[in-house]
Scaffold this active site. Structure first.
Site, short mmCIF file in Angstrom:
data_model
loop_
_atom_site.label_atom_id
_atom_site.label_comp_id
_atom_site.label_asym_id
_atom_site.label_seq_id
_atom_site.Cartn_x
_atom_site.Cartn_y
_atom_site.Cartn_z
N ASP A 189 -7.19 -1.77 -7.33
CA ASP A 189 -6.07 -1.74 -8.15
C ASP A 189 -5.06 -2.86 -7.94
O ASP A 189 -4.03 -3.00 -8.45
CB ASP A 189 -5.39 -0.37 -7.73
CG ASP A 189 -5.04 -0.18 -6.26
OD1 ASP A 189 -4.92 -1.24 -5.79
OD2 ASP A 189 -5.07 0.89 -5.75
N HIS B 187 -14.57 -4.07 -3.30
CA HIS B 187 -15.33 -3.49 -4.55
C HIS B 187 -14.59 -4.08 -5.66
O HIS B 187 -14.75 -3.59 -6.65
CB HIS B 187 -15.00 -1.84 -4.64
CG HIS B 187 -15.75 -1.28 -3.56
ND1 HIS B 187 -15.49 -0.01 -2.90
CD2 HIS B 187 -16.61 -1.66 -2.57
CE1 HIS B 187 -16.35 0.23 -1.95
NE2 HIS B 187 -16.93 -0.68 -1.72
N CYS C 122 -17.69 -12.89 -16.90
CA CYS C 122 -18.59 -13.13 -17.82
C CYS C 122 -20.06 -12.70 -17.47
O CYS C 122 -20.61 -13.32 -16.47
CB CYS C 122 -18.53 -14.66 -18.59
SG CYS C 122 -19.68 -14.86 -19.66
N GLY D 220 -6.46 5.81 4.87
CA GLY D 220 -6.74 6.31 3.50
C GLY D 220 -8.04 6.20 3.03
O GLY D 220 -8.38 5.99 1.83
P1 OAD Z 1 -12.00 8.72 -1.06
O1 OAD Z 1 -11.47 9.39 -2.48
O2 OAD Z 1 -13.26 8.71 -0.56
O3 OAD Z 1 -11.04 8.94 0.12
C1 OAD Z 1 -9.74 9.15 0.19
C2 OAD Z 1 -9.20 9.22 1.53
O4 OAD Z 1 -7.76 9.16 1.48
C3 OAD Z 1 -9.62 10.59 2.19
O5 OAD Z 1 -9.98 10.47 3.39
C4 OAD Z 1 -8.12 11.44 2.28
O6 OAD Z 1 -7.83 12.40 3.19
C5 OAD Z 1 -7.10 10.20 2.23
N1 OAD Z 1 -5.85 10.32 1.36
C6 OAD Z 1 -5.65 11.03 0.57
N2 OAD Z 1 -4.00 10.83 0.29
C7 OAD Z 1 -3.58 9.88 1.26
C8 OAD Z 1 -2.49 9.39 1.47
N3 OAD Z 1 -1.38 9.78 0.57
N4 OAD Z 1 -2.22 8.69 2.42
C9 OAD Z 1 -3.29 8.36 3.26
N5 OAD Z 1 -4.36 8.70 3.19
C10 OAD Z 1 -4.65 9.65 1.95
O7 OAD Z 1 -11.55 7.19 -1.22
P2 OAD Z 1 -12.32 5.97 -0.59
O8 OAD Z 1 -12.50 6.25 1.21
O9 OAD Z 1 -11.57 4.62 -0.85
O10 OAD Z 1 -16.21 2.65 -4.63
O11 OAD Z 1 -13.41 5.92 -1.41
C11 OAD Z 1 -14.54 4.69 -1.08
C12 OAD Z 1 -15.16 4.13 -2.34
O12 OAD Z 1 -15.89 5.32 -2.88
C13 OAD Z 1 -14.43 3.93 -3.43
O13 OAD Z 1 -14.02 2.48 -3.03
C14 OAD Z 1 -15.07 3.81 -4.52
C15 OAD Z 1 -15.65 5.38 -4.51
O14 OAD Z 1 -16.64 5.45 -5.00
C16 OAD Z 1 -16.80 2.46 -5.60
O15 OAD Z 1 -16.60 2.61 -6.60
C17 OAD Z 1 -17.87 1.30 -5.37
#
Ligand code: OAD
Length: 272
Positions: free
Chosen positions: A104, A119, A127, A205
Site C-alpha cells: 500500500d 510483496h 510491463c 502487525g
Molecule cells: P495477516 O492478515 O496474515 O495478519 C495480520 C496481523 O496483523 C495479525 O497478526 C493481526 O493480529 C495483526 N493486526 C490486526 N490489526 C492490527 C493493528 N491495528 N495493529 C497491529 N497489528 C494488527 O497479514 P500479513 O501477516 O501481512 O501476501 O500477511 C502476510 C501476507 O499474506 C501478505 O503480504 C499477503 C498475504 O497473503 C501476498 O499477497 C503475497
C-alpha cells in the site's frame, strides 16, 4: 505500562534497527488485514493458499465487487500514527530500515527513508513484455483501475490482460507490480542483509505465516538482534521474540516513542 519500559531498555542501545511489518500496521488506516475476521482471505479462503488470482478464479462473477472493494479501501488510506511513529524512531536513530509485506506504499508516504517492499507496490505498474516499471500518480492509477473494473465482465486472465494499461515504450500490457502467490518476492537480498546485520527487529502487525518473508526474524535472531513484537494477538513469530507488546500499532507505537524520548532524556541527564 511495565512492558513499554522494558521495551525502552531494550531499544535505547540500538542503532541499526529494522521494522518488519505486515497488514496490521495499515489496519488503522482503514485497510483490512488478510486473515483477521472480515479480511480478504477470511472471507475468501482460497486466497490464503492461492492469493487474489485464486479468489477471482473461484468467484469470477464477483470479480468486479472483490477488486472494487480492494481498491476502494486503498483510495482514502493515509499513513496512521503507527507508520509515523516508525519514521520518528528512524529520526531518533533506532531504526534504519523498514521491511514490509504491504503493497500500500504507506511507509513511503509516511516518510520512512529506506523501505523494502517484499510483496511489491500496488501503485507501480510493470510491463509484461519489456519489464519496465512505472510508479503511477494515485489519481491516474485509480482512474485506470476503476475503468478496468467497469469493463470487467467476469474473470479471466486474458480478459484482464486485454483491459490493462499499455506500456508507452513497447505497447505491452502493464500489470500492478505486486507479488502473487508462487512469484518471487522483491528486494529479498537487501531485506535479508538488513535483517542479518540489525541489532533490533520490531515486528509489527504480521501473522508471520507467509514465507520467505516470515524467515527474516529468525535470521535476525540468529545474529543476536533483539526482537520485539507489537500485535493485538500472538503470531507465529511470537515464540522467537524477547518481548511481546499486546495492542494495536496505533495504540502501542506512539506510547513507545513517547517513552523512548523520556528514556533518552533521562539517559542524557545522567551522563552529564
Ligand atoms: P495477516 O492478515 O496474515 O495478519 C495480520 C496481523 O496483523 C495479525 O497478526 C493481526 O493480529 C495483526 N493486526 C490486526 N490489526 C492490527 C493493528 N491495528 N495493529 C497491529 N497489528 C494488527 O497479514 P500479513 O501477516 O501481512 O501476501 O500477511 C502476510 C501476507 O499474506 C501478505 O503480504 C499477503 C498475504 O497473503 C501476498 O499477497 C503475497
Amino acid at each position: 505500562m511495565a512492558d513499554i519500559q522494558k521495551a525502552v531498555e531494550l531499544i535505547l542501545p540500538c542503532t541499526s534497527g529494522v521494522a518488519f511489518t505486515g497488514a496490521g500496521v495499515s489496519a488503522e488506516s482503514g485497510i483490512s488485514t488478510y486473515r483477521d475476521p472480515g479480511g480478504l482471505w477470511d472471507t475468501y479462503q482460497e486466497g490464503a493458499s492461492g492469493g487474489m488470482l485464486a479468489v477471482l478464479a473461484s468467484y469470477p462473477e464477483k470479480a468486479p465487487e472483490i477488486l472494487g472493494g480492494f481498491f476502494d479501501r486503498l483510495k482514502g488510506a493515509q499513513p496512521n500514527v503507527g507508520h509515523l511513529a516508525l519514521v520518528e524512531m528512524e529520526r531518533m536513530g533506532y531504526i534504519r530500515t523498514v521491511i514490509t509485506q504491504n503493497v500500500d506504499s504507506l511507509h513511503r508516504d509516511a516518510g520512512s527513508a529506506q523501505v523494502y517492499e517484499l510483496h511489491g507496490n500496488i501503485y507501480r505498474l510493470r510491463c509484461l513484455e519489456c519489464q519496465r516499471k512505472v510508479l503511477f500518480n494515485r489519481e491516474l492509477y485509480f482512474e485506470l483501475m476503476d475503468e478496468l473494473i467497469k469493463e470487467l465482465r467476469g474473470f479471466s486472465i486474458s480478459e484482464i490482460v486485454e483491459l490493462l494499461p499499455r506500456c508507452e515504450r513497447c505497447g505491452g500490457a502493464m500489470r500492478p507490480d505486486f507479488v502473487g502467490f508462487g512469484e518471487e518476492v522483491q528486494q529479498f537480498r537487501e531485506a535479508l542483509s538488513a535483517s542479518l546485520s540489525c541489532d533490533l527487529m520490531l515486528i509489527v502487525g504480521t501473522s508471520g505465516v507467509v514465507y520467505p518473508a516470515a524467515s527474516l526474524p529468525e535470521g535476525a535472531r540468529s545474529k543476536g538482534a533483539t526482537l520485539i513484537e507489537i500485535n493485538p494477538k500472538e503470531s507465529d513469530l511470537t515464540p522467537l521474540t524477547d518481548l511481546f507488546l499486546r495492542g494495536t500499532a496505533g495504540e502501542v507505537m506512539p506510547e513507545l516513542v513517547a517513552a523512548l524520548r523520556e528514556g533518552r532524556d533521562v539517559q542524557d541527564c545522567s551522563c552529564t
